[in-house]
Each structure stands twice: as C-alpha cells, then as structure tokens.
Design an enzyme around this catalytic site. Structure first.
Site, PDB file in Angstrom:
ATOM      1  N   LYS A   1      45.330  38.337   1.836  1.00 35.03           N
ATOM      2  CA  LYS A   1      44.323  37.398   2.307  1.00 35.03           C
ATOM      3  C   LYS A   1      43.796  37.742   3.702  1.00 35.03           C
ATOM      4  O   LYS A   1      42.684  37.368   4.060  1.00 35.03           O
ATOM      5  CB  LYS A   1      44.893  35.972   2.327  1.00 35.03           C
ATOM      6  CG  LYS A   1      45.394  35.477   0.984  1.00 35.03           C
ATOM      7  CD  LYS A   1      44.272  35.313  -0.020  1.00 35.03           C
ATOM      8  CE  LYS A   1      44.804  34.686  -1.319  1.00 35.03           C
ATOM      9  NZ  LYS A   1      43.733  34.481  -2.322  1.00 35.03           N
TER      10      LYS A   1
ATOM     11  N   LYS B   1      31.067  14.846 -23.354  1.00 35.38           N
ATOM     12  CA  LYS B   1      32.500  14.929 -23.617  1.00 35.38           C
ATOM     13  C   LYS B   1      32.763  15.798 -24.842  1.00 35.38           C
ATOM     14  O   LYS B   1      32.145  15.615 -25.900  1.00 35.38           O
ATOM     15  CB  LYS B   1      33.070  13.529 -23.844  1.00 35.38           C
ATOM     16  CG  LYS B   1      34.557  13.528 -24.180  1.00 35.38           C
ATOM     17  CD  LYS B   1      35.057  12.121 -24.478  1.00 35.38           C
ATOM     18  CE  LYS B   1      36.509  12.161 -24.943  1.00 35.38           C
ATOM     19  NZ  LYS B   1      37.011  10.821 -25.297  1.00 35.38           N
TER      20      LYS B   1
ATOM     21  N   ASP C   1      37.533  32.208  -2.923  1.00 37.02           N
ATOM     22  CA  ASP C   1      38.769  32.429  -2.165  1.00 37.02           C
ATOM     23  C   ASP C   1      38.519  31.979  -0.730  1.00 37.02           C
ATOM     24  O   ASP C   1      38.067  32.759   0.118  1.00 37.02           O
ATOM     25  CB  ASP C   1      39.174  33.898  -2.225  1.00 37.02           C
ATOM     26  CG  ASP C   1      40.607  34.122  -1.741  1.00 37.02           C
ATOM     27  OD1 ASP C   1      41.057  33.357  -0.865  1.00 37.02           O
ATOM     28  OD2 ASP C   1      41.275  35.041  -2.240  1.00 37.02           O
ATOM     29  N   ILE C   2      38.803  30.709  -0.451  1.00 39.05           N
ATOM     30  CA  ILE C   2      38.471  30.124   0.851  1.00 39.05           C
ATOM     31  C   ILE C   2      39.295  30.751   1.966  1.00 39.05           C
ATOM     32  O   ILE C   2      38.783  31.057   3.050  1.00 39.05           O
ATOM     33  CB  ILE C   2      38.674  28.599   0.806  1.00 39.05           C
ATOM     34  CG1 ILE C   2      37.776  27.973  -0.279  1.00 39.05           C
ATOM     35  CG2 ILE C   2      38.362  27.971   2.166  1.00 39.05           C
ATOM     36  CD1 ILE C   2      38.057  26.509  -0.533  1.00 39.05           C
TER      37      ILE C   2
ATOM     38  N   LYS D   1      50.935  37.895  -0.091  1.00 41.92           N
ATOM     39  CA  LYS D   1      49.728  37.078   0.051  1.00 41.92           C
ATOM     40  C   LYS D   1      49.167  37.185   1.464  1.00 41.92           C
ATOM     41  O   LYS D   1      47.947  37.221   1.663  1.00 41.92           O
ATOM     42  CB  LYS D   1      50.035  35.618  -0.297  1.00 41.92           C
ATOM     43  CG  LYS D   1      48.801  34.704  -0.250  1.00 41.92           C
ATOM     44  CD  LYS D   1      49.118  33.305  -0.760  1.00 41.92           C
ATOM     45  CE  LYS D   1      47.874  32.425  -0.733  1.00 41.92           C
ATOM     46  NZ  LYS D   1      48.140  31.063  -1.274  1.00 41.92           N
TER      47      LYS D   1
ATOM     48  N   ASN E   1      45.863  20.157 -10.105  1.00 38.07           N
ATOM     49  CA  ASN E   1      47.285  20.407  -9.919  1.00 38.07           C
ATOM     50  C   ASN E   1      47.938  19.173  -9.319  1.00 38.07           C
ATOM     51  O   ASN E   1      47.274  18.153  -9.107  1.00 38.07           O
ATOM     52  CB  ASN E   1      47.514  21.641  -9.035  1.00 38.07           C
ATOM     53  CG  ASN E   1      46.806  21.507  -7.701  1.00 38.07           C
ATOM     54  OD1 ASN E   1      47.165  20.675  -6.872  1.00 38.07           O
ATOM     55  ND2 ASN E   1      45.776  22.322  -7.486  1.00 38.07           N
TER      56      ASN E   1
ATOM     57  N   ASP F   1      42.683  27.999  -8.799  1.00 40.28           N
ATOM     58  CA  ASP F   1      42.335  29.425  -8.833  1.00 40.28           C
ATOM     59  C   ASP F   1      41.199  29.722  -9.806  1.00 40.28           C
ATOM     60  O   ASP F   1      40.486  30.712  -9.638  1.00 40.28           O
ATOM     61  CB  ASP F   1      43.557  30.255  -9.237  1.00 40.28           C
ATOM     62  CG  ASP F   1      44.646  30.197  -8.176  1.00 40.28           C
ATOM     63  OD1 ASP F   1      44.316  30.295  -6.985  1.00 40.28           O
ATOM     64  OD2 ASP F   1      45.832  30.037  -8.544  1.00 40.28           O
TER      65      ASP F   1
END
Length: 402
Positions: free
Chosen positions: A347, A291, A310-311, A343, A213, A281
């Site tokens: 979480k 490759k 999911d830290i 969230k 990202n 994610d």
C-alpha cells in the site's frame, strides 16, 4: 461523575424532547442536573416531566420574586460545573454571541464564568445562514464548545445538517468536558488536521440488498475522539454505524467505497490520515434497478464483482497533497504479522495497525489487540480497550507530527 453538576438549559424546538433523555442519562451517570426551561422550550416539554427526570426544581422566570430575591440567575450561572444548552436554537446562539440578556437563559449564559457546551438544532437553511455561521464562529472564539449538529431528516421535512446530536453523544461530550475541568489535557495536535475513516461500506446489489462486513466502527470513532481531545481538527468519514460522533469531530456519512474515496479526497489537505474503515474489496459490476427475485427451482444469476477503489494506496501515493503520515489498518484472520508487513509494502503507507478479527469479541466489542507495523519493525501492543488503544495511537501520532 458523582458530585459533578450541570445546568441544563432547554431551548425551544422540536428536538427539545431529547433533553429529557439527556437528563435521564446524566442522572444515571451520577451527574446532578438542574434544569432551566426557556419560554419557547416549554411549548415542547413540560416543567413537570423535566423536573421529574432531573430530580430538581425547574427554573423559568428571570423576574421570579422568589428565585431572584437572592440574585437567582447569578447563583444558577455559577453553581454548576458546566452549562449545557439543548437544543441550542439559532435564537439562543444569536443572543449568546451578541451578549444579550432579556430572559433567564440568556442572562445566565452572560453571567456565567463556567464552561458552556451547546448542542445546536435547527433547519438546515438556518444552520448554514451567514448570520448563524458568524454567531458560531464568535461563540467558538469565546470558548463555547459544540457537539453536533448531525446530518439527517428533520421534522420540517427537509434533509441536511442541523439535527440535534443524539443524547448519548451529548453525554460523552459532557463527560469529556467535566473530566477536562478536573485535569486539563495537553493539546499537542492543536492546529493539526487529521482525517479518520471508520465503519463498514455498503456496496449495493439491488435497491434492497448490499455487500458489507461486520465492522462496528468503534475503533475508528475512538481514535477520532482521542485525536480531537489532544487538539486535532478531525474529519471522520464514516460508513453506516450506530455510533454518535465524538465531541469536536466533524463527521461525514457515506455508504459505498466510492463515496468514501470522494469524501476523503474532499477532506484534503491534512497532516495525517488514519484509515480504520473496513472498506469492501469488491462491489457488483452492475446494480439491479429492481429487487432481484428468487428463481423458481433454479440457481440465482451470478453476480460479477469488480474491485472497489483502493483508498489507502491512493492516499499513500506520492503527491503534493499526500498527508505527512498515513496510517492503515489490516483486519486479518491468519498469519497476522506476515500479512500486515506485506500490506504495508503493497500500500505504501507509513504505519499499519493489524488485528486478528477471528478473535471472538473484536467485531462489535470493546477490546482489541493490535500490532503496529512500520518500516523500523513490528510492535506488539498489549491487549486493551479500544479507547486505550486509541489514546496510545493518538499520542504516537502527536510525537510523529511534532
């Protein structure tokens, strides 16, 4: 920084060439730089190049008839606001730790009553040798501050911790210390340990491609630096970024979400965890060994994705090693407040900072606008620089841990 003065001691090592860039950057900031070149350092950089970039005379000889006529090493040691050693070799560190004074550099370090900043650089085995670790502990106990070393490839062909911090990171450390000299900063987090994550993760598709990202890591690095400045012992677990670790922060470099999870668990126990990293994610279920080639006239093979660890939820879950305060981040593009509140509950963290990353300039920029979501409600913080937001958050964390 105009009017501030630094004595730059250049040690002997391949990394000495970076002292030239450091001098240029400091002069650009208005800092006066007086260079002291060791005999070993002169094997890697010339007095002429150092003098030209510092715009000052280079000092080299303890027994110079001209310079020492007026006790030159004493004047050198006390005329600057800060002494900076780049690179701080194992030899220079050993001399300073033992109080030896057999050349101009070691004599000046022994005679100074000013703050000292060292930027170590040496082979990884030298850095991890018990003698160097003893000297490091002794120097820290004596009040010497350190920036780096970092992990990476070395001129000797080995890989590990021992690379000189980048000149930009040393400049940041110099500016921090010169600023502290003008107005000592309270250190309410002294003795506290804090984990910070920052940057993106990379999830490999094949040996040359990955999912990632646009996170630059700037907000996380700013938070790590702000926490360290008020006394916290900070471990920064960072995905790939172009940033230098802030002064006094221990950085652990990782690539994937699974790497980051392992590094976070290894950093425990901590008093607080601030999870700023933009963790991917999903990751490809299988990573191709070679490759992937473009099919002639056909569609590419589909890539099956599976969830990454999911830290945030993992660190927030009740356990004997759960940090007292867990702070998460939410990068949203719509319904920021509603998604952030959801969230927080999902979480199980204590606080959540949310921002709208669809706003131009948030990714990679210097400014941010955040909401602080807790179980007591939602606070809209005023827009500001990422550094200002970091300082505000660090102060709130100090209050919470007091």
């Amino acid at each position: 920084m105009s009017g501030k003065r630094v004595l730059l001691i250049v040690g002997g090592g391949v990394a000495a060439f970076k002292a030239l860039e450091l001098a240029r950057l400091l002069r650009k900031r208005g800092v006066a730089v007086r260079p002291l070149l060791t005999r070993a350092g002169s094997q890697f950089v010339t007095p002429l190049s150092l003098s030209a970039l510092c715009e000052d005379k280079v000092y080299q000889d303890l027994f110079s008839l001209i310079d020492e006529a007026g006790m030159g090493h004493i004047e050198l040691s006390r005329s600057a606001d800060l002494l900076v050693v780049v690179p701080a070799t194992a030899d220079l560190m050993a001399k300073a730790a033992a109080g030896l004074a057999d050349d101009l550099a070691s004599t000046t370090l022994l005679a100074t009553d000013k703050p000292v900043l060292m930027a170590p650089a040496m082979n990884v085995r030298m850095w991890t040798h018990p003698a160097t670790l003893r000297n490091l502990a002794r120097l820290k106990a004596d009040g010497v501050r350190f920036v780096g070393p970092t992990e990476g490839a070395m001129a000797c062909g080995e890989f590990g911790e021992g690379r000189l911090a980048e000149p930009e990171a040393i400049v940041d450390a110099v500016v921090d210390l010169l600023g502290q000299g003008a107005s000592p900063q309270p250190r309410p987090l002294e003795g506290r340990r804090v984990l910070v994550t920052a940057g993106p993760t990379r999830e490999a598709i094949d040996p040359v491609r990955y999912l990632t990202n646009q996170s630059s890591g700037k907000q996380g690095y700013a938070i790590a630096g702000a926490l360290a400045r008020i006394g916290a012992e900070v471990t920064l677990v960072s995905g790939p970024t172009a940033l230098a670790a802030p002064l006094g922060v221990r950085r652990v470099d990782v690539l994937s979400a699974r790497d980051m999870q392992a590094a976070c668990e290894a950093a425990l126990p901590v008093d607080a965890a601030v999870l700023v990293a933009a963790v991917a994610d999903w990751r490809p279920e299988h990573v191709a060994e070679r490759k992937l080639k473009k099919a002639q006239g056909g569609a590419p093979e589909p890539i099956r994705l599976v969830e990454t660890p999911d830290i945030l939820a993992g660190l927030s879950a009740p356990s004997p090693r759960r940090p007292r305060l867990v702070v998460g981040f939410a990068a949203e593009t719509q319904d920021v407040e509603a998604n952030a509140c959801a969230k927080l509950e999902r979480k199980g963290c204590d606080w959540l900072l949310a921002n709208d990353v669809s706003t131009p300039g948030v990714f990679g920029g210097e400014d941010n606008t955040v909401l602080l979501v807790t179980r007591q409600g939602v606070e809209a913080w005023p827009p500001g620089s990422k550094s200002a937001i970091a300082e505000h958050l660090a102060a709130r964390i100090a209050e919470a841990l007091a």
